[in-house]
Design a protein around this motif. Sequence first.
Motif, short mmCIF file in Angstrom:
data_model
loop_
_atom_site.label_atom_id
_atom_site.label_comp_id
_atom_site.label_asym_id
_atom_site.label_seq_id
_atom_site.Cartn_x
_atom_site.Cartn_y
_atom_site.Cartn_z
N LEU A 146 0.83 -1.20 0.00
CA LEU A 146 0.00 0.00 0.00
C LEU A 146 0.86 1.25 0.00
O LEU A 146 1.77 1.38 0.81
CB LEU A 146 -0.87 0.06 1.25
CG LEU A 146 -2.21 -0.64 1.24
CD1 LEU A 146 -2.96 -0.28 2.52
CD2 LEU A 146 -3.04 -0.23 0.03
N VAL A 149 -2.24 5.94 1.07
CA VAL A 149 -3.53 6.24 0.43
C VAL A 149 -4.21 7.45 1.03
O VAL A 149 -5.05 8.08 0.39
CB VAL A 149 -4.48 5.02 0.44
CG1 VAL A 149 -4.07 4.00 -0.60
CG2 VAL A 149 -4.55 4.38 1.82
N ALA A 150 -3.83 7.80 2.25
CA ALA A 150 -4.40 9.02 2.83
C ALA A 150 -4.00 10.25 2.03
O ALA A 150 -4.66 11.28 2.09
CB ALA A 150 -3.96 9.16 4.29
N PHE A 152 -4.08 10.40 -1.18
CA PHE A 152 -4.76 10.39 -2.48
C PHE A 152 -5.32 11.78 -2.78
O PHE A 152 -6.01 12.37 -1.95
CB PHE A 152 -5.90 9.37 -2.47
CG PHE A 152 -6.64 9.26 -3.78
CD1 PHE A 152 -6.09 8.52 -4.83
CD2 PHE A 152 -7.84 9.91 -3.98
CE1 PHE A 152 -6.77 8.41 -6.04
CE2 PHE A 152 -8.52 9.82 -5.20
CZ PHE A 152 -7.98 9.07 -6.23
N ALA A 345 -3.84 4.61 -5.83
CA ALA A 345 -4.61 3.79 -4.89
C ALA A 345 -4.98 2.46 -5.54
O ALA A 345 -5.43 2.45 -6.69
CB ALA A 345 -5.87 4.52 -4.46
N ALA B 170 -9.60 6.53 4.38
CA ALA B 170 -8.41 6.23 3.58
C ALA B 170 -8.33 4.74 3.28
O ALA B 170 -7.94 4.34 2.17
CB ALA B 170 -7.15 6.71 4.30
N SER B 171 -8.75 3.92 4.23
CA SER B 171 -8.63 2.47 4.01
C SER B 171 -9.51 2.00 2.85
O SER B 171 -9.25 0.95 2.27
CB SER B 171 -9.00 1.72 5.29
OG SER B 171 -10.33 2.03 5.66
N LEU B 173 -9.46 3.20 0.07
CA LEU B 173 -8.67 3.37 -1.15
C LEU B 173 -7.63 2.27 -1.32
O LEU B 173 -6.89 2.24 -2.30
CB LEU B 173 -8.00 4.74 -1.16
CG LEU B 173 -8.96 5.90 -1.35
CD1 LEU B 173 -8.33 7.22 -0.93
CD2 LEU B 173 -9.41 5.97 -2.80
N GLY B 174 -7.56 1.38 -0.34
CA GLY B 174 -6.63 0.26 -0.44
C GLY B 174 -7.25 -0.90 -1.19
O GLY B 174 -8.17 -0.73 -1.98
N TYR B 175 -6.74 -2.09 -0.94
CA TYR B 175 -7.36 -3.28 -1.51
C TYR B 175 -8.63 -3.56 -0.73
O TYR B 175 -8.67 -3.42 0.50
CB TYR B 175 -6.40 -4.47 -1.44
CG TYR B 175 -5.21 -4.30 -2.34
CD1 TYR B 175 -5.31 -4.65 -3.69
CD2 TYR B 175 -4.02 -3.76 -1.89
CE1 TYR B 175 -4.23 -4.48 -4.55
CE2 TYR B 175 -2.93 -3.58 -2.74
CZ TYR B 175 -3.04 -3.94 -4.07
OH TYR B 175 -1.98 -3.75 -4.92
#
Lengths: 501, 501
Positions: A146, A149-150, A152, A345, B170-171, B173-175
């Motif tokens: 990862l 992603v925060a 983004f 992301a 934010a999570s 935007l992860g898998y």
Amino acid sequence: MNRSNEGTPRRSIVSGADFLHLAIEEAPSGGKSEWLAQQIRLALADRRLPMGSRLPATRVLAGELGVSRGVVTEAYQRLAEDGYLDGRGRNGTIVVGAPAATAAAKPPPTLVGPPSPRSVFTAAPEADVFDLIRTARARIDFSPGLPDVAAFPRAAWLREERRVLDRLAASDLGYGDPRGTLALRVAVANWIARNRGIRADPGEVLVVAGTAQTLTLVGQVLRDDGISAVAIEDPGSLGARQHLRNCRLDTPPVAVDSEGVRVDELRATGAAAIFLTPAHQFPTGVVLRGSRRSELTHWASESGGLIIEDDYDAEHRYDRTPVPALRSVLANNVFYAGSVSKLLAPALRIGWVLAPPKYRDALLDAKRFADLGNAALPQLVLARFMESGALERQLRHLRRHHRRRRDTMVKAIAAHLPGATVHGAAAGLHLTITFEAGFADTDVAAAALARDVKVHPLSWHCQRPRQPGLVLGYAASPPTDISEGVATLGDVLRRMSASGT
Amino acid sequence: MNRSNEGTPRRSIVSGADFLHLAIEEAPSGGKSEWLAQQIRLALADRRLPMGSRLPATRVLAGELGVSRGVVTEAYQRLAEDGYLDGRGRNGTIVVGAPAATAAAKPPPTLVGPPSPRSVFTAAPEADVFDLIRTARARIDFSPGLPDVAAFPRAAWLREERRVLDRLAASDLGYGDPRGTLALRVAVANWIARNRGIRADPGEVLVVAGTAQTLTLVGQVLRDDGISAVAIEDPGSLGARQHLRNCRLDTPPVAVDSEGVRVDELRATGAAAIFLTPAHQFPTGVVLRGSRRSELTHWASESGGLIIEDDYDAEHRYDRTPVPALRSVLANNVFYAGSVSKLLAPALRIGWVLAPPKYRDALLDAKRFADLGNAALPQLVLARFMESGALERQLRHLRRHHRRRRDTMVKAIAAHLPGATVHGAAAGLHLTITFEAGFADTDVAAAALARDVKVHPLSWHCQRPRQPGLVLGYAASPPTDISEGVATLGDVLRRMSASGT
């Protein structure tokens, strides 16, 4: 405070009266929904609202608070999107999840949702292993793969999307080119030319739903061409191995040493193809350069050997010069796979693949049968991101972030895990540590998860027995979490060594 | 006007000087880019800028017009997104496509891009047939399967996307969960309960990249379970047949008559599974009701027979009562496939599938290996669309539009094709006509395409010889185009009958 539900794990009905003792006068006038969602979130975190409890009907709660029903609906909706609530028709709105609890209000262990830390790591990893570890709860998450992603760029993404929607031809909303939109194929061709040293025509670019799709499509195409085995680096990505095996391909292991993949071992397997991560080997971080790279090139040219080049995090480098992609010198032998999962992301599910010319049509057919091509809007937004320079800005921003986090982790390891060896920290989003131990790294990972720290055991990514280790992603965690998490790992290892288990 | 390039089909360099004699003073002050794009579009349509010509560098043109370079870049970018320009690095910006020409400025036939009208229809259709017909140029497009994509609610989509981006963890935007986001699975469960009579738990919903992906995933799962044939309606969707065949499944044809699929024929094939479009059979439009429906239910319950129910356009009905999905009564036997392709736009590539319980895990594994799950943002936006009532509003809006277009087409057929029989016009986005003729419907389709009208020959969707016919989508064409296109079809048929070819 209404504490009647505290510590009650069974399903219970929360009355609409005095629900959470909400003091609506504390809510900012323009942000009532957000305020309400936050109050409920707190109640979820400290188990005032346990799993299975039912929330008041929106109409009821709105009446009680003296707000419009939309305020409540929006708050519930937001929490449902976060995975905390489930609004099934006749049952009302039910609590189905909770934010990570703070230390002060930690739930009793029986309340920690499935799967249990131990169950993730006891059996050999199966197809759902990454789902299991993703849904396992942990306050600190060092799962590799990862980016931050925060970070983004939400506002910029929305801005470009507005432009795309303003200008889109209606026909762009119909069925499209299964290769992807021309705009994105042009942008990708330019991107890999600028960043990865690959010269390609947009017509060669196939847009896909991430590298997972690339692996499955390429696996199918190779299998249909009579190829029965794709060699894989050892250690090497468990996920890639699972995808190739699912295409009924054998995955003979080929050792990786400090120079990269052992080409002599590759020759010995007799495999017609190999899956590689040359720019930053996963998980060891070794770079394939110099003589080993020429050896591999010879193997490919002599034998017509095929390479699946997973260029997953090549753009993230800190202390070393860039390494051009193998595809830049071996266009006839290399399936080149890139994606935005590590640049923006994973949730965007956009990647690209360049196939050797002889496989291009077959790969396009496979993509067409898979899904008729990627969705158009995100492709067009991404194309603008790439062509406007916004993606390069994002990458520069991420590099600064990630480097700081990498430095924090390396320092924390030196402090808390003095016996561990660090591998592959010059680039990427993760590093690997190995250590001497009389116990399995899966047990370390299980013990760490029980203490709220999520890691991958190195053995997951190995086909042959090897020194135990952990794969630690640092890019998605704030520095304080990194220090704390590594300290916990140090403590876990010390205790296990002391107890001799 | 600079007409030096008029009618020049070869690649030529357009000088920056006096390019198109643009009169920048005519451009609105806030809309210079759009104005410039429109001027170039006109020049593309009337071949002042032929295929292969190079446009001036943005810097050069901006200087000449006295505008900022961004104005020119934006105009070029927009045209590139429309597929007209290709901005490859060192070659500059090249013309690679053109809008449909007006009658007055129709290009010489040799300039009409590939494929030629005849080539689309001469050979038996292969995997790329829908790409061929899509890229064939025609001013009027009656290809079936498209809703009125011009009515896509762009502003509302963007508004909901802003909300989603504002609130996203934010999570997210992860898998993610390969089954899809919880929010969309809840919304789909509610949608199909409200609109299709299906009661399902969100946990049963698998979000996919459209029904094409459903077919490939289900095909793989059935094949892996030892099933070797999936029967298919005849006539029945060519695309579905291609997808199932690609999974190495036989597709024995089963006749469709005025009551729906012939269950006696289905039994005779011995196939363990059948692909069906019960609510509005593709392409005949027959509804499966009454005794035929009970017969099918008996077949499924007795033999454990499996049904792939493609509910592709059930929401679009005009003159008849709704038909509940087969899944609503046969949950253990039916793979239920839905999507937003006919509700919003195929380019979104979002659909859903409910599997019989025994296949649920295998289907999830197949989806995970296919692409790890759909992209998150569009799912969350769609969930809000569904849960807020916006999708139902859009559907009501489309129904009014589509019904008008359907009426126009039925009237035009009565006027221009008096010998043709119309099938299946009570619902959906297309109708089918059949006619008596001594020539193949592929020849009719080729002749129509040569006259700028795109249609599907009925024989594409038939496995066994049958009366010739055409499948005509009306939903995506404005009424004037419908009248004109059907008149052209009438003329084509008359000429072919007269010449006896």
